[in-house]
Design a protein around this motif. Structure first.
Motif, PDB file in Angstrom:
ATOM      1  N   ASP A 102       0.861  -1.186   0.000  1.00  0.00           N
ATOM      2  CA  ASP A 102       0.000   0.000   0.000  1.00  0.00           C
ATOM      3  C   ASP A 102       0.893   1.231   0.000  1.00  0.00           C
ATOM      4  N   ARG A 103       0.293   2.387  -0.082  1.00  0.00           N
ATOM      5  CA  ARG A 103       1.032   3.662  -0.056  1.00  0.00           C
ATOM      6  C   ARG A 103       0.612   4.511   1.138  1.00  0.00           C
ATOM      7  N   GLY A 104       0.314   3.825   2.248  1.00  0.00           N
ATOM      8  CA  GLY A 104      -0.041   4.525   3.482  1.00  0.00           C
ATOM      9  C   GLY A 104       1.185   5.090   4.167  1.00  0.00           C
ATOM     10  N   PRO A 105       1.124   5.261   5.500  1.00  0.00           N
ATOM     11  CA  PRO A 105       2.212   5.915   6.228  1.00  0.00           C
ATOM     12  C   PRO A 105       3.457   5.057   6.427  1.00  0.00           C
ATOM     13  N   GLY A 106       3.424   3.809   6.026  1.00  0.00           N
ATOM     14  CA  GLY A 106       4.583   2.949   6.243  1.00  0.00           C
ATOM     15  C   GLY A 106       4.531   2.303   7.616  1.00  0.00           C
ATOM     16  N   LEU A 107       5.625   1.675   7.996  1.00  0.00           N
ATOM     17  CA  LEU A 107       5.631   0.835   9.194  1.00  0.00           C
ATOM     18  C   LEU A 107       6.561   1.316  10.297  1.00  0.00           C
ATOM     19  N   GLY A 108       7.127   2.477  10.152  1.00  0.00           N
ATOM     20  CA  GLY A 108       8.028   2.981  11.174  1.00  0.00           C
ATOM     21  C   GLY A 108       9.422   2.378  11.051  1.00  0.00           C
ATOM     22  N   ASP A 109      10.230   2.607  12.076  1.00  0.00           N
ATOM     23  CA  ASP A 109      11.634   2.183  12.055  1.00  0.00           C
ATOM     24  C   ASP A 109      11.834   0.694  12.292  1.00  0.00           C
ATOM     25  N   ASP A 110      10.856   0.023  12.903  1.00  0.00           N
ATOM     26  CA  ASP A 110      11.018  -1.383  13.267  1.00  0.00           C
ATOM     27  C   ASP A 110       9.791  -2.194  12.852  1.00  0.00           C
ATOM     28  N   PRO A 111       9.660  -2.494  11.543  1.00  0.00           N
ATOM     29  CA  PRO A 111       8.479  -3.247  11.088  1.00  0.00           C
ATOM     30  C   PRO A 111       8.307  -4.587  11.799  1.00  0.00           C
ATOM     31  N   GLU A 112       9.388  -5.229  12.200  1.00  0.00           N
ATOM     32  CA  GLU A 112       9.307  -6.533  12.870  1.00  0.00           C
ATOM     33  C   GLU A 112       8.507  -6.433  14.177  1.00  0.00           C
ATOM     34  N   ALA A 152       8.038  -4.808   5.469  1.00  0.00           N
ATOM     35  CA  ALA A 152       9.073  -3.808   5.213  1.00  0.00           C
ATOM     36  C   ALA A 152       8.405  -2.514   4.780  1.00  0.00           C
ATOM     37  N   ASN A 153       9.135  -1.430   4.930  1.00  0.00           N
ATOM     38  CA  ASN A 153       8.681  -0.176   4.367  1.00  0.00           C
ATOM     39  C   ASN A 153       8.901  -0.233   2.865  1.00  0.00           C
ATOM     40  N   ARG A 154       7.936   0.223   2.121  1.00  0.00           N
ATOM     41  CA  ARG A 154       7.978   0.154   0.666  1.00  0.00           C
ATOM     42  C   ARG A 154       8.766   1.334   0.107  1.00  0.00           C
ATOM     43  N   ASP A 155       9.587   1.066  -0.890  1.00  0.00           N
ATOM     44  CA  ASP A 155      10.288   2.148  -1.578  1.00  0.00           C
ATOM     45  C   ASP A 155       9.256   3.136  -2.108  1.00  0.00           C
ATOM     46  N   GLY A 156       9.455   4.404  -1.853  1.00  0.00           N
ATOM     47  CA  GLY A 156       8.510   5.423  -2.299  1.00  0.00           C
ATOM     48  C   GLY A 156       7.384   5.666  -1.308  1.00  0.00           C
ATOM     49  N   GLY A 157       7.398   4.975  -0.174  1.00  0.00           N
ATOM     50  CA  GLY A 157       6.395   5.167   0.873  1.00  0.00           C
ATOM     51  C   GLY A 157       5.373   4.051   0.908  1.00  0.00           C
ATOM     52  N   GLY A 158       4.916   3.745   2.097  1.00  0.00           N
ATOM     53  CA  GLY A 158       3.915   2.705   2.284  1.00  0.00           C
ATOM     54  C   GLY A 158       4.507   1.458   2.894  1.00  0.00           C
ATOM     55  N   ALA A 159       3.674   0.415   2.929  1.00  0.00           N
ATOM     56  CA  ALA A 159       4.049  -0.850   3.551  1.00  0.00           C
ATOM     57  C   ALA A 159       4.060  -1.957   2.512  1.00  0.00           C
ATOM     58  N   LEU A 160       4.917  -2.950   2.726  1.00  0.00           N
ATOM     59  CA  LEU A 160       4.968  -4.138   1.880  1.00  0.00           C
ATOM     60  C   LEU A 160       5.022  -5.356   2.794  1.00  0.00           C
ATOM     61  N   PHE A 161       4.002  -6.202   2.692  1.00  0.00           N
ATOM     62  CA  PHE A 161       3.941  -7.459   3.441  1.00  0.00           C
ATOM     63  C   PHE A 161       4.180  -8.598   2.474  1.00  0.00           C
ATOM     64  N   THR A 162       4.992  -9.554   2.878  1.00  0.00           N
ATOM     65  CA  THR A 162       5.345 -10.681   2.021  1.00  0.00           C
ATOM     66  C   THR A 162       4.998 -11.983   2.719  1.00  0.00           C
ATOM     67  N   LEU A 163       4.083 -12.738   2.097  1.00  0.00           N
ATOM     68  CA  LEU A 163       3.717 -14.069   2.565  1.00  0.00           C
ATOM     69  C   LEU A 163       4.429 -15.061   1.671  1.00  0.00           C
ATOM     70  N   SER A 164       5.047 -16.089   2.252  1.00  0.00           N
ATOM     71  CA  SER A 164       5.722 -17.087   1.423  1.00  0.00           C
ATOM     72  C   SER A 164       5.339 -18.488   1.877  1.00  0.00           C
ATOM     73  N   PHE A 165       5.162 -19.338   0.871  1.00  0.00           N
ATOM     74  CA  PHE A 165       4.801 -20.743   1.065  1.00  0.00           C
ATOM     75  C   PHE A 165       5.794 -21.591   0.286  1.00  0.00           C
ATOM     76  N   PRO A 166       6.236 -22.719   0.827  1.00  0.00           N
ATOM     77  CA  PRO A 166       7.056 -23.618   0.013  1.00  0.00           C
ATOM     78  C   PRO A 166       6.254 -24.109  -1.194  1.00  0.00           C
ATOM     79  N   CYS A 167       6.940 -24.342  -2.287  1.00  0.00           N
ATOM     80  CA  CYS A 167       6.278 -24.947  -3.447  1.00  0.00           C
ATOM     81  C   CYS A 167       5.926 -26.392  -3.119  1.00  0.00           C
ATOM     82  N   TRP A 168       4.883 -26.879  -3.737  1.00  0.00           N
ATOM     83  CA  TRP A 168       4.435 -28.260  -3.549  1.00  0.00           C
ATOM     84  C   TRP A 168       5.306 -29.134  -4.437  1.00  0.00           C
ATOM     85  N   THR A 169       6.370 -29.652  -3.871  1.00  0.00           N
ATOM     86  CA  THR A 169       7.317 -30.472  -4.612  1.00  0.00           C
ATOM     87  C   THR A 169       7.217 -31.912  -4.133  1.00  0.00           C
ATOM     88  N   LYS A 170       7.881 -32.797  -4.815  1.00  0.00           N
ATOM     89  CA  LYS A 170       7.890 -34.204  -4.403  1.00  0.00           C
ATOM     90  C   LYS A 170       8.426 -34.332  -2.979  1.00  0.00           C
TER      91      LYS A 170
END
Length: 189
Positions: A102-112, A152-170
């Protein structure tokens, strides 16, 4: 209500009382279901979606994945100050990755710090009131199924959330059939 259901699900997962059912899951289906779950919160907000049909399947518990993504989307709608929200899915390093920006206010200095229970954004930044539980619950749902959620704070302002899942492999398919296997999936791929 949705909040009560989410809190009950989180408590059950943490206590081991609710089984985590990791299976082959389509990222497009997870995204579509999460968008449907938060359609009222997203009313009036432009959502740009990029999710190629060619993505491999993710190793995920679909119900928990949808709840995690819905929490992140609702957070972006609440705190993004009506800015457009981007949702982009891709395959990277044997993982299905879904970014929500998003392009809101961001997450501050410590997104974690925002993943701790009862923690909210920077005091006095004009954010609407909330409990400070949504992101903590979302991360818990992701980790319970072998995935992850970062911010993380998004380049240009805002927030970026990243969800990750392992691929369904053998290897992932063989791994999930062992007791307690979902917790170690992030180390497998």
């Amino acid at each position: 209500t949705g909040l009560v259901d989410t809190l009950l699900s989180a408590a059950r997962v943490e206590a081991g009382a609710a089984p985590v059912r990791v299976e082959a899951a389509d990222a497009g289906d997870i995204i579509a279901a999460a968008l449907e779950d938060v359609r009222r919160e997203l009313a009036g907000v432009n959502v740009a979606l990029t999710a190629p049909d060619t993505l491999p399947l993710a190793a995920a518990d679909p119900a928990l994945a949808v709840r995690a993504l819905a929490n992140v989307l609702a957070n972006a709608a609440r705190h993004g100050r009506q800015s457009p929200i981007t949702v982009a899915a891709r395959c990277e390093d044997h993982h299905i990755v879904i970014d929500v920006g998003d392009r809101g206010p961001g997450l501050g200095d410590d997104p974690e710090h925002l993943f701790e229970k009862f923690v909210r954004g920077v005091a006095g930044d004009g954010r609407p009131p909330g409990l400070g539980l949504g992101l903590s619950l979302a991360r818990g749902f992701m980790r319970s199924q072998g995935g992850n959620l970062s911010a993380a704070n998004r380049d240009g302002g805002g927030a970026l959330f990243t969800l990750s899942f392992p691929c369904w492999t053998k290897a992932a398919r063989a791994f999930v059939h062992r007791p307690g296997a979902a917790r170690g999936l992030q180390d497998l791929c």
